[in-house]
Design an enzyme around this catalytic site. Structure first.
Site, mmCIF file in Angstrom:
data_model
loop_
_atom_site.group_PDB
_atom_site.id
_atom_site.type_symbol
_atom_site.label_atom_id
_atom_site.label_comp_id
_atom_site.label_asym_id
_atom_site.label_seq_id
_atom_site.Cartn_x
_atom_site.Cartn_y
_atom_site.Cartn_z
ATOM 1 N N LYS A 80 -14.281 19.903 17.188
ATOM 2 C CA LYS A 80 -14.329 21.205 16.515
ATOM 3 C C LYS A 80 -13.136 22.054 16.975
ATOM 4 O O LYS A 80 -13.099 22.514 18.106
ATOM 5 C CB LYS A 80 -15.623 21.955 16.851
ATOM 6 C CG LYS A 80 -15.680 23.324 16.166
ATOM 7 C CD LYS A 80 -16.475 24.318 16.984
ATOM 8 C CE LYS A 80 -15.911 25.672 17.246
ATOM 9 N NZ LYS A 80 -14.841 26.247 16.529
ATOM 10 N N SER A 119 -12.157 30.605 26.670
ATOM 11 C CA SER A 119 -12.368 31.706 27.613
ATOM 12 C C SER A 119 -13.442 31.355 28.638
ATOM 13 O O SER A 119 -14.312 30.516 28.397
ATOM 14 C CB SER A 119 -12.779 32.962 26.854
ATOM 15 O OG SER A 119 -14.092 32.794 26.361
ATOM 16 N N GLY A 144 -16.986 29.456 28.188
ATOM 17 C CA GLY A 144 -17.186 28.304 29.071
ATOM 18 C C GLY A 144 -18.513 28.378 29.806
ATOM 19 O O GLY A 144 -19.197 27.374 30.015
ATOM 20 N N GLU A 172 -11.992 24.042 30.822
ATOM 21 C CA GLU A 172 -10.689 24.620 31.179
ATOM 22 C C GLU A 172 -10.663 26.031 30.642
ATOM 23 O O GLU A 172 -10.726 26.229 29.436
ATOM 24 C CB GLU A 172 -9.544 23.811 30.541
ATOM 25 C CG GLU A 172 -9.362 22.428 31.095
ATOM 26 C CD GLU A 172 -8.939 22.420 32.548
ATOM 27 O OE1 GLU A 172 -8.452 23.459 33.059
ATOM 28 O OE2 GLU A 172 -9.122 21.382 33.196
ATOM 29 N N CYS A 223 -2.995 29.983 28.838
ATOM 30 C CA CYS A 223 -3.816 30.142 30.051
ATOM 31 C C CYS A 223 -2.924 30.100 31.269
ATOM 32 O O CYS A 223 -3.277 30.586 32.328
ATOM 33 C CB CYS A 223 -4.958 29.148 30.146
ATOM 34 S SG CYS A 223 -4.822 27.727 29.130
ATOM 35 N N GLU A 251 -7.750 38.576 32.539
ATOM 36 C CA GLU A 251 -6.859 37.865 31.620
ATOM 37 C C GLU A 251 -6.711 38.677 30.335
ATOM 38 O O GLU A 251 -7.703 39.041 29.711
ATOM 39 C CB GLU A 251 -7.438 36.487 31.293
ATOM 40 C CG GLU A 251 -6.503 35.665 30.439
ATOM 41 C CD GLU A 251 -7.001 34.241 30.214
ATOM 42 O OE1 GLU A 251 -8.168 34.079 29.821
ATOM 43 O OE2 GLU A 251 -6.209 33.300 30.419
#
Ligand code: UN1
Length: 499
Positions: A176, A230, A234, A251, A285, A386
């Site tokens: 996906k 994100s 996650g 990740e 990232c 972030e």
């Protein structure tokens, strides 16, 4: 570009979603431009795709790995042939400049070749047994149907980091892609089809997180979820998979720092900070969103850095003169603008940029000036969270130890770098920085496919992608003992006398 309707790929067929609905993929540099329409899939599509992956698994896992590798090798060759076309389409769909999208496709090529090589490796251990006439070895075992859920910032590279190791180990997949970049994902899957991937081995379902991602990760026939995105999402993946102890490979975010020491080659450091901070419009990232600079060179660095930031040419990434493209969508741009306000309120000094670009054609895209805050306190939100946009925080420091403490003082641990001419400082930093990736005299970005990629703390869950580390994600070890003594031998218990 002609508007086209793209379908899902399930069990070797291109099919429409059971929902009968589609969504649009638009150009973030000019939101009037529709790149294509993609299936707005629903849980029914997910069910069918997982079913197909599950059914294809037994044949695929028994197909010899070197033969699986030949298909991966062909995928790489197709990508090589169509690199320019795929790169252009990627720039149109997600905005980063053509040089970078070429790099993105190249990374998928590299990963496909590299994992094709693993078809003839996937080494295990053979080791002596402690008993006579007994043989011991370990072999990698595939796991079944895997779910791959990927972000939009590396629309072909990151899917390839998951797809290629999954396939070479003998797994089947349901993929996906991010709703912002389905075309690059489609191009990768189309290449797999052209390369002759057997039906059901690779399935492709486009659509949103709640309609596709959620049902996919919760499906009990999915044995592993590999997710990049994100930290917030996650966490939901982790929670959804925990009850069944389903494997997850996560990740997630980063708040990476470049440390510039007093003895650094300052021009080189400026160059690295510009590339790290504003490359991919800061939407990596691995982006260098913090630059920690020794106070002796802080002023000079800040001046040079701002001069470079202000000179960056912003626009449509297809224009070869453009150095920075737009943010991916309105939401992401709003996040950037919001953080600029937060930075101002926190008392950081805005020394460059700070505004959305609205003049002329800019208004049709999601453009923002490269933005620099100076004298940032390491505890401020703009130095902790972030942002995923073109915003860099300059943080002064007193010495190496102070820089290391600041660098490590965030919840993330993906990448970091140091600029210094002093080998002792470089080694101390290399040892003490707690990140998954570290660079000396280079920016925080530039990972290569044959080495482990990933991070510590809230960046990941202990796994690494790429390199042989990826094989550890997509396989499980099976240790095999073969006793050819013809009698019952007991490890740890039998007494062996030599006389
Ligand atoms: C990411 O930042 O999301 O090292 C991936 C790099 C690239 C991959 C980055 N090769 O920056």
């Amino acid at each position: 570009m002609e508007k086209k309707i793209y379908k899902n790929y399930i069990n070797g067929e291109w099919v429409e979603s059971a929902s009968g609905c589609t969504f649009e993929d638009r150009n973030p540099a000019d939101n009037r431009e529709v790149i294509g329409e993609f299936q707005r899939s629903n849980p029914e599509d997910v069910k069918r795709a997982v079913e197909a992956a599950k059914n294809a698994y037994d044949k695929w896992r028994l197909y010899p790995a070197p033969k699986r590798a030949e298909i991966l090798f062909k995928v790489a060759e197709i990508l090589v042939k169509r690199k320019e076309e795929f790169a252009r389409e990627m720039t149109q769909e997600m905005g980063k400049v053509l040089k970078e999208t070429r790099g993105d496709v190249q990374e998928a090529i590299d990963m496909s070749y590299y994992m094709a090589g693993e078809g003839r490796r996937q080494f295990g251990q053979t080791t002596p047994s402690e008993l006579p006439n007994k043989f011991a070895m370990s072999v990698r075992m595939p796991m079944g149907a895997c779910a791959l859920i990927t972000p939009w910032n590396f629309p072909m590279a990151i899917p390839s980091w998951k797809l290629m190791p999954a396939l070479i180990c003998g797994n089947t997949v349901v993929f996906k892609p991010a709703t912002d970049t389905p075309l690059s994902a489609y191009n990768l899957i189309k290449s797999c089809e052209e390369a002759g991937i057997p039906k059901g081995v690779v399935n492709f379902v486009t659509g949103g997180g709640s309609e596709v991602g959620g049902p996919l990760m919760k499906n009990e026939d999915v044995k592993l979820v590999s997710f990049t995105g994100s930290t917030a999402v996650g966490k939901t993946v982790s929670e959804a998979c925990a009850p069944a102890f389903k494997h997850t490979n996560l990740e997630m975010g980063g708040k990476n720092a470049i440390m510039v020491m007093e003895d650094a080659n300052l021009d080189l450091a400026v160059e690295g900070a510009i590339w790290g901070g504003f490359g991919t419009t800061g939407q990596r990232c691995t982006a260098a969103s913090r630059v920690i600079v020794h106070k002796k060179v802080y002023q000079e660095f800040a001046e040079k850095f701002v001069a470079r930031a202000k000179a960056l040419k912003i626009g449509n990434g297809l224009d070869p003169k453009v150095e920075m493209g737009p943010s991916i969508n309105e939401n992401q741009l709003q996040t950037v603008m919001n953080y600029v306000e937060i930075g101002k309120k926190e008392g950081a000094k805005l020394i460059s940029g700070g505004n959305r670009l609205v003049k002329g054609d800019y208004i049709h895209g999601f453009f923002h000036e490269p933005t620099v805050f100076a004298d940032v306190d390491p505890k401020m939100r703009i130095a902790q969270e972030e942002i995923f946009g073109p915003v860099v925080a300059l943080i002064p420091c007193d010495n190496l130890q102070n820089a290391i403490n600041i660098c490590n003082g965030v919840v993330y641990g993906l990448s970091a770098s140091i600029y210094t001419q002093d080998v002792n400082k470089a080694f101390v930093a290399m040892r003490d920085i707690y990140t998954g990736i570290f660079y000396v005299n280079s920016s925080t970005i530039g990972a290569e496919v044959h080495l482990p990629f990933g991070g510590t703390k809230q960046t990941g869950n202990g796994h690494r992608e790429a390199g042989t580390a990826a094989l550890d994600v997509f396989s499980e070890w099976k240790t095999v003992y073969i006793d050819y003594s013809g009698k019952l031998q007991k490890a740890q218990i039998d007494d062996l006398n030599i006389s």
